[in-house]
Motif scaffolding. Structure first.
Motif, PDB file in Angstrom:
ATOM      1  N   ASN A  46       0.862  -1.041  -0.036  1.00  0.00           N
ATOM      2  CA  ASN A  46       0.038  -0.172  -0.195  1.00  0.00           C
ATOM      3  C   ASN A  46       0.853   1.094   0.115  1.00  0.00           C
ATOM      4  O   ASN A  46       1.116   1.782   0.921  1.00  0.00           O
ATOM      5  N   PRO A  47       1.553   1.606  -1.141  1.00  0.00           N
ATOM      6  CA  PRO A  47       2.412   2.665  -1.097  1.00  0.00           C
ATOM      7  C   PRO A  47       1.787   4.138  -1.407  1.00  0.00           C
ATOM      8  O   PRO A  47       2.614   5.085  -1.352  1.00  0.00           O
ATOM      9  N   ASP A  48       0.365   4.209  -1.156  1.00  0.00           N
ATOM     10  CA  ASP A  48      -0.198   5.661  -1.611  1.00  0.00           C
ATOM     11  C   ASP A  48      -0.547   6.080  -0.196  1.00  0.00           C
ATOM     12  O   ASP A  48      -1.545   5.482   0.595  1.00  0.00           O
ATOM     13  N   GLU A  49      -0.162   7.362   0.409  1.00  0.00           N
ATOM     14  CA  GLU A  49      -0.655   7.806   1.640  1.00  0.00           C
ATOM     15  C   GLU A  49      -2.170   8.012   1.568  1.00  0.00           C
ATOM     16  O   GLU A  49      -2.738   8.263   2.765  1.00  0.00           O
ATOM     17  N   LYS A  50      -2.731   8.276   0.388  1.00  0.00           N
ATOM     18  CA  LYS A  50      -3.858   8.411   0.237  1.00  0.00           C
ATOM     19  C   LYS A  50      -4.807   7.422   0.600  1.00  0.00           C
ATOM     20  O   LYS A  50      -5.782   7.607   1.089  1.00  0.00           O
ATOM     21  N   ASN A  51      -4.311   6.364   0.579  1.00  0.00           N
ATOM     22  CA  ASN A  51      -5.087   5.134   0.979  1.00  0.00           C
ATOM     23  C   ASN A  51      -4.785   4.388   2.422  1.00  0.00           C
ATOM     24  O   ASN A  51      -5.077   3.260   2.708  1.00  0.00           O
ATOM     25  N   ALA A  52      -4.015   5.532   3.157  1.00  0.00           N
ATOM     26  CA  ALA A  52      -3.723   4.891   4.480  1.00  0.00           C
ATOM     27  C   ALA A  52      -4.958   4.355   5.348  1.00  0.00           C
ATOM     28  O   ALA A  52      -6.059   5.314   5.415  1.00  0.00           O
ATOM     29  N   LEU A  53      -4.777   3.439   6.111  1.00  0.00           N
ATOM     30  CA  LEU A  53      -6.058   2.985   6.976  1.00  0.00           C
ATOM     31  C   LEU A  53      -5.623   3.431   8.211  1.00  0.00           C
ATOM     32  O   LEU A  53      -6.613   3.689   9.242  1.00  0.00           O
ATOM     33  N   LEU A  54      -4.517   3.514   8.818  1.00  0.00           N
ATOM     34  CA  LEU A  54      -4.152   4.063  10.084  1.00  0.00           C
ATOM     35  C   LEU A  54      -3.205   5.232  10.171  1.00  0.00           C
ATOM     36  O   LEU A  54      -2.592   5.666   9.132  1.00  0.00           O
ATOM     37  N   THR A  55      -2.903   5.893  11.356  1.00  0.00           N
ATOM     38  CA  THR A  55      -2.377   7.065  11.451  1.00  0.00           C
ATOM     39  C   THR A  55      -0.846   6.435  12.076  1.00  0.00           C
ATOM     40  O   THR A  55      -0.902   5.202  12.600  1.00  0.00           O
ATOM     41  N   ARG A  56       0.130   7.369  12.044  1.00  0.00           N
ATOM     42  CA  ARG A  56       1.247   7.083  12.613  1.00  0.00           C
ATOM     43  C   ARG A  56       1.253   6.654  14.227  1.00  0.00           C
ATOM     44  O   ARG A  56       1.583   5.498  14.524  1.00  0.00           O
ATOM     45  N   THR A  57       0.403   7.429  14.877  1.00  0.00           N
ATOM     46  CA  THR A  57       0.259   7.248  16.308  1.00  0.00           C
ATOM     47  C   THR A  57      -0.434   6.089  16.599  1.00  0.00           C
ATOM     48  O   THR A  57      -0.164   5.235  17.703  1.00  0.00           O
ATOM     49  N   GLU A  58      -1.328   5.714  15.890  1.00  0.00           N
ATOM     50  CA  GLU A  58      -2.089   4.418  15.846  1.00  0.00           C
ATOM     51  C   GLU A  58      -1.329   3.237  15.961  1.00  0.00           C
ATOM     52  O   GLU A  58      -1.520   2.370  16.585  1.00  0.00           O
ATOM     53  N   VAL A  59      -0.373   2.961  14.730  1.00  0.00           N
ATOM     54  CA  VAL A  59       0.340   1.902  14.570  1.00  0.00           C
ATOM     55  C   VAL A  59       1.368   1.807  15.579  1.00  0.00           C
ATOM     56  O   VAL A  59       2.023   0.573  15.723  1.00  0.00           O
ATOM     57  N   ASP A  60       1.724   2.897  16.376  1.00  0.00           N
ATOM     58  CA  ASP A  60       2.945   2.885  17.321  1.00  0.00           C
ATOM     59  C   ASP A  60       2.377   2.515  18.758  1.00  0.00           C
ATOM     60  O   ASP A  60       3.186   2.369  19.647  1.00  0.00           O
ATOM     61  N   ARG A  61       1.282   2.211  18.852  1.00  0.00           N
ATOM     62  CA  ARG A  61       0.523   1.717  20.061  1.00  0.00           C
ATOM     63  C   ARG A  61       1.168   0.242  20.597  1.00  0.00           C
ATOM     64  O   ARG A  61       1.078  -0.555  19.637  1.00  0.00           O
ATOM     65  N   LYS A  62       1.343   0.319  21.770  1.00  0.00           N
ATOM     66  CA  LYS A  62       1.971  -0.943  22.341  1.00  0.00           C
ATOM     67  C   LYS A  62       0.879  -2.116  22.279  1.00  0.00           C
ATOM     68  O   LYS A  62       1.580  -3.447  22.130  1.00  0.00           O
TER      69      LYS A  62
END
Length: 205
Positions: A46-62
């Motif tokens: 999924n190389p296009d940021e327009k199609n991102a499903l999550l944010t950076r802070t969300e994927v970094d949750r423990k």
């Protein structure tokens, strides 16, 4: 003096609402082969940021669990294409494990991209830093390699070696030529002595 408690947006219009870990995990579970980079729109799948499903802070949750973590490995069929016949044979005979098989194949692919001139420089530098024991092992490997050659490959090697010898001899000074002649004489004597010992050993048997 400005009132610090004043709220410019009492109804909370257009404010982002944080998703819970459970909601984020449901999104992750729908794409088990995705990495964190894929979910934020920066990965291979999924190389296009327009199609991102999550944010950076969300994927970094423990507390989140991803189906794929770390660098994505190439399919094994691609590794076969990069490998030598010898490496494939060793892997299929279980002489080496998959990690070593992949490492050898990728190392070969990197070497193949290097120019011939740079490859020769690297080989000279590597050869210069070898110990006497390593040099002896290398000579033995070269002997085994040549002894296993046949047909066109052997003829090609002999022709290449002959041309290399002619060029080397043409660029030598007289002093260097004399040193080489002396070395060749010593080598021939040693070779003759080895053959004599071999004949005596066979005669006793």
């Amino acid at each position: 003096m400005e009132d610090q408690s004043f709220n410019r947006n009492p109804d909370g219009i257009n404010q982002h609402k944080l998703r819970s870990d459970t909601e984020v995990q449901k999104t992750i579970d729908k794409h088990p082969s995705w990495t964190k980079a894929d979910f934020i729109g920066r990965g291979k799948l999924n190389p296009d940021e327009k199609n991102a499903l999550l944010t950076r802070t969300e994927v970094d949750r423990k507390n989140l669990v991803f189906g794929h973590v770390g660098k994505r490995r190439r399919p094994l069929k691609d590794i076969y294409k990069l490998s030598t016949k010898e490496n494939i044979l060793r892997f299929e005979n279980k002489e080496i494990n998959e990690d070593t098989f992949r490492k050898n194949a990728l190392s070969k692919s990197y070497r193949d991209k290097v120019s011939i001139s740079q490859r020769k420089k690297n080989e000279k530098l590597r050869y210069k830093n070898l110990t006497e024991e390593q040099l002896e092992e290398k000579r033995e490997r070269n002997k085994n390699y040549i002894s296993n050659l046949s047909g066109k490959k052997l003829e090609k090697l002999k022709a290449s070696e002959s041309n290399r010898q002619k060029k080397r001899w043409a660029n030598m000074s007289e002093a260097q030529k004399e040193i080489k002649r002396e070395g060749d004489r010593i080598y021939q004597k040693r070779k003759a002595e080895m053959k004599r010992k071999e004949r005596l050993k066979n005669a006793k048997n």
